[in-house]
Design a protein around this motif. Sequence first.
Motif, PDB file in Angstrom:
ATOM      1  N   GLY A  90       0.828  -1.194   0.000  1.00  0.00           N
ATOM      2  CA  GLY A  90       0.000   0.000   0.000  1.00  0.00           C
ATOM      3  C   GLY A  90       0.864   1.245   0.000  1.00  0.00           C
ATOM      4  N   ALA A  91       1.086   1.800  -1.166  1.00  0.00           N
ATOM      5  CA  ALA A  91       1.995   2.939  -1.314  1.00  0.00           C
ATOM      6  C   ALA A  91       1.224   4.242  -1.470  1.00  0.00           C
ATOM      7  CB  ALA A  91       2.909   2.737  -2.525  1.00  0.00           C
ATOM      8  N   ALA A  92       1.694   5.283  -0.788  1.00  0.00           N
ATOM      9  CA  ALA A  92       1.061   6.591  -0.899  1.00  0.00           C
ATOM     10  C   ALA A  92       2.031   7.660  -1.377  1.00  0.00           C
ATOM     11  CB  ALA A  92       0.463   7.004   0.447  1.00  0.00           C
ATOM     12  N   SER A  93       3.302   7.307  -1.546  1.00  0.00           N
ATOM     13  CA  SER A  93       4.305   8.263  -2.013  1.00  0.00           C
ATOM     14  C   SER A  93       5.051   7.668  -3.199  1.00  0.00           C
ATOM     15  CB  SER A  93       5.304   8.576  -0.898  1.00  0.00           C
ATOM     16  OG  SER A  93       6.097   7.433  -0.600  1.00  0.00           O
ATOM     17  N   ARG A  94       5.744   8.520  -3.931  1.00  0.00           N
ATOM     18  CA  ARG A  94       6.526   8.036  -5.068  1.00  0.00           C
ATOM     19  C   ARG A  94       7.629   7.092  -4.581  1.00  0.00           C
ATOM     20  NH1 ARG A  94      10.900   8.571  -8.330  1.00  0.00           N
ATOM     21  NH2 ARG A  94      10.499   8.569 -10.575  1.00  0.00           N
ATOM     22  N   GLN A 122       2.783   8.377  -9.676  1.00  0.00           N
ATOM     23  CA  GLN A 122       3.261   7.317  -8.794  1.00  0.00           C
ATOM     24  C   GLN A 122       3.085   5.949  -9.430  1.00  0.00           C
ATOM     25  OE1 GLN A 122       1.329   7.786  -4.987  1.00  0.00           O
ATOM     26  NE2 GLN A 122       2.370   9.702  -4.514  1.00  0.00           N
ATOM     27  N   ILE A 123       1.962   5.732 -10.087  1.00  0.00           N
ATOM     28  CA  ILE A 123       1.721   4.446 -10.745  1.00  0.00           C
ATOM     29  C   ILE A 123       2.734   4.229 -11.871  1.00  0.00           C
ATOM     30  CG2 ILE A 123       0.089   3.161 -12.178  1.00  0.00           C
ATOM     31  CD1 ILE A 123      -2.167   4.482 -10.531  1.00  0.00           C
ATOM     32  N   ARG A 124       2.998   5.262 -12.628  1.00  0.00           N
ATOM     33  CA  ARG A 124       3.971   5.138 -13.716  1.00  0.00           C
ATOM     34  C   ARG A 124       5.370   4.875 -13.169  1.00  0.00           C
ATOM     35  NH1 ARG A 124       1.971   9.994 -17.879  1.00  0.00           N
ATOM     36  NH2 ARG A 124       0.127   8.861 -18.662  1.00  0.00           N
ATOM     37  N   ALA A 125       5.720   5.518 -12.058  1.00  0.00           N
ATOM     38  CA  ALA A 125       7.028   5.279 -11.448  1.00  0.00           C
ATOM     39  C   ALA A 125       7.129   3.844 -10.938  1.00  0.00           C
ATOM     40  CB  ALA A 125       7.261   6.266 -10.308  1.00  0.00           C
ATOM     41  N   PHE A 126       6.033   3.330 -10.382  1.00  0.00           N
ATOM     42  CA  PHE A 126       6.001   1.937  -9.928  1.00  0.00           C
ATOM     43  C   PHE A 126       6.245   0.985 -11.094  1.00  0.00           C
ATOM     44  CE2 PHE A 126       3.266  -1.836  -9.951  1.00  0.00           C
ATOM     45  CZ  PHE A 126       3.825  -2.560  -8.912  1.00  0.00           C
ATOM     46  N   ARG A 127       5.534   1.194 -12.190  1.00  0.00           N
ATOM     47  CA  ARG A 127       5.674   0.292 -13.331  1.00  0.00           C
ATOM     48  C   ARG A 127       7.082   0.342 -13.917  1.00  0.00           C
ATOM     49  NH1 ARG A 127      -0.046   1.419 -15.097  1.00  0.00           N
ATOM     50  NH2 ARG A 127      -1.196  -0.459 -14.473  1.00  0.00           N
ATOM     51  N   GLU A 128       7.648   1.521 -13.976  1.00  0.00           N
ATOM     52  CA  GLU A 128       9.014   1.645 -14.495  1.00  0.00           C
ATOM     53  C   GLU A 128       9.990   0.866 -13.615  1.00  0.00           C
ATOM     54  OE1 GLU A 128      12.324   5.135 -15.526  1.00  0.00           O
ATOM     55  OE2 GLU A 128      10.264   5.669 -15.007  1.00  0.00           O
ATOM     56  N   ALA A 129       9.821   0.983 -12.294  1.00  0.00           N
ATOM     57  CA  ALA A 129      10.701   0.257 -11.379  1.00  0.00           C
ATOM     58  C   ALA A 129      10.489  -1.242 -11.497  1.00  0.00           C
ATOM     59  CB  ALA A 129      10.450   0.720  -9.939  1.00  0.00           C
ATOM     60  N   ALA A 130       9.243  -1.666 -11.663  1.00  0.00           N
ATOM     61  CA  ALA A 130       8.944  -3.093 -11.760  1.00  0.00           C
ATOM     62  C   ALA A 130       9.515  -3.697 -13.044  1.00  0.00           C
ATOM     63  CB  ALA A 130       7.433  -3.312 -11.704  1.00  0.00           C
ATOM     64  N   GLU A 131       9.474  -2.942 -14.131  1.00  0.00           N
ATOM     65  CA  GLU A 131       9.950  -3.456 -15.412  1.00  0.00           C
ATOM     66  C   GLU A 131      11.449  -3.724 -15.408  1.00  0.00           C
ATOM     67  OE1 GLU A 131       8.727  -0.571 -18.244  1.00  0.00           O
ATOM     68  OE2 GLU A 131       6.604  -1.155 -18.188  1.00  0.00           O
ATOM     69  N   THR A 132      12.186  -2.990 -14.596  1.00  0.00           N
ATOM     70  CA  THR A 132      13.644  -3.136 -14.562  1.00  0.00           C
ATOM     71  C   THR A 132      14.117  -3.917 -13.347  1.00  0.00           C
ATOM     72  OG1 THR A 132      13.867  -1.002 -13.415  1.00  0.00           O
ATOM     73  CG2 THR A 132      13.965  -0.981 -15.820  1.00  0.00           C
ATOM     74  N   SER A 133      13.177  -4.458 -12.563  1.00  0.00           N
ATOM     75  CA  SER A 133      13.547  -5.131 -11.323  1.00  0.00           C
ATOM     76  C   SER A 133      13.897  -6.590 -11.563  1.00  0.00           C
ATOM     77  CB  SER A 133      12.395  -5.055 -10.314  1.00  0.00           C
ATOM     78  OG  SER A 133      12.653  -5.872  -9.201  1.00  0.00           O
TER      79      SER A 133
END
Length: 352
Positions: free
Chosen positions: A183-187, A223-234
């Motif tokens: 449950g994330a509320a920040s970038r 925030q959602i876009r930042a999450f997806r970018e991090a997930a794609e490179t994880s």
Amino acid sequence: MPDTSRPLRKLGFLTIGLFDPADPASGHESTLQIIELGERLGFDSAWLRHRHLQFGISSPIAMMAAASQRTSRIELGTAVTPLGWENPLRLAEDLATVDLLAGGRINPGLSVGEPMHYDTVKHELYPDSSELEDFSYGRLNRFARLIAGEKVRDFSGRQGVVEEFSNRVEPHSAGLRDRLWYGAASRKSAVWAGANGFNLLSSSVIFPEADQEPDFARIQQSQIRAFREAAETSAQAHGQARVSQGLVVIPTDSASPGQREKYQRYVDERTPRTRAPQGARGMLFAADLIGTSDEIAEQLYAHAGFQEVDEVAFALPFSFDHEDYIQILTDIASKLGPALGWTPAEVRRDPQ
């Protein structure tokens, strides 16, 4: 009605499960009946808020276990379990057990940080280690490793005649690690979740960056876009990263005049907090969406955060009556969901 090229794929709901302290059993039974109704209406998931030392669900794992025996298909989750209250190893055992009982339908949503009002409870929660407890992401990573079945210790094997010991958490539920949510509320927390192999729960509360304008929908989108970018490179990604949005929606299509009046009062009382950042960190609250399903759908299609997702867990309002929740869920499933391109689970499973 606006058109969308991304129909809603999964429709869920979130409930706090309130109860009267003089009769707590009735409140818990109401929550279980609401989950059963959700399955009959074709919802994909039902999520439970987690409350400690309040008149809400303090043990969602027990509630999910009960719900798993009264349903057969609907996914069950927590949104969210604050890990600061939990022993990660014991929590991993409980969740794996319930996931097996449910046939692989459990979606644990978690958060980190110091427990709310910690100074008032630390003497009972951690009487000998309150100043030493780690409430950081490290606690959550440890929990995730345990859920995944990584080694806990070197000791294992048979001792005596019948005692058999394991070196990992038992029972192990294969696939549960892929269904962990944060449950994330920040970038920062959204990026951490993506980089560490969690799915993302984005709700009606967010914290903006210092340089961002206080526009809830745009900040949630970023925030959602930042999450997806991090997930794609994880390297720790577990399957395709999922994102669920959890706004408060109150459709009034089949509501009685008395219900509409009560719902509007509820929204009016909560609206002032959405007009400006709150507190030292500038917390932003999303506006509650109330009206006919067509009106709510139009607002959602225009919402930058909603435009990023294909699954939601709409939050049921606090402190309404059981009959109100029946009306709201029925309207969501029969009118709002279809207006968003969603198809009930039973229809998807059996097109005939």
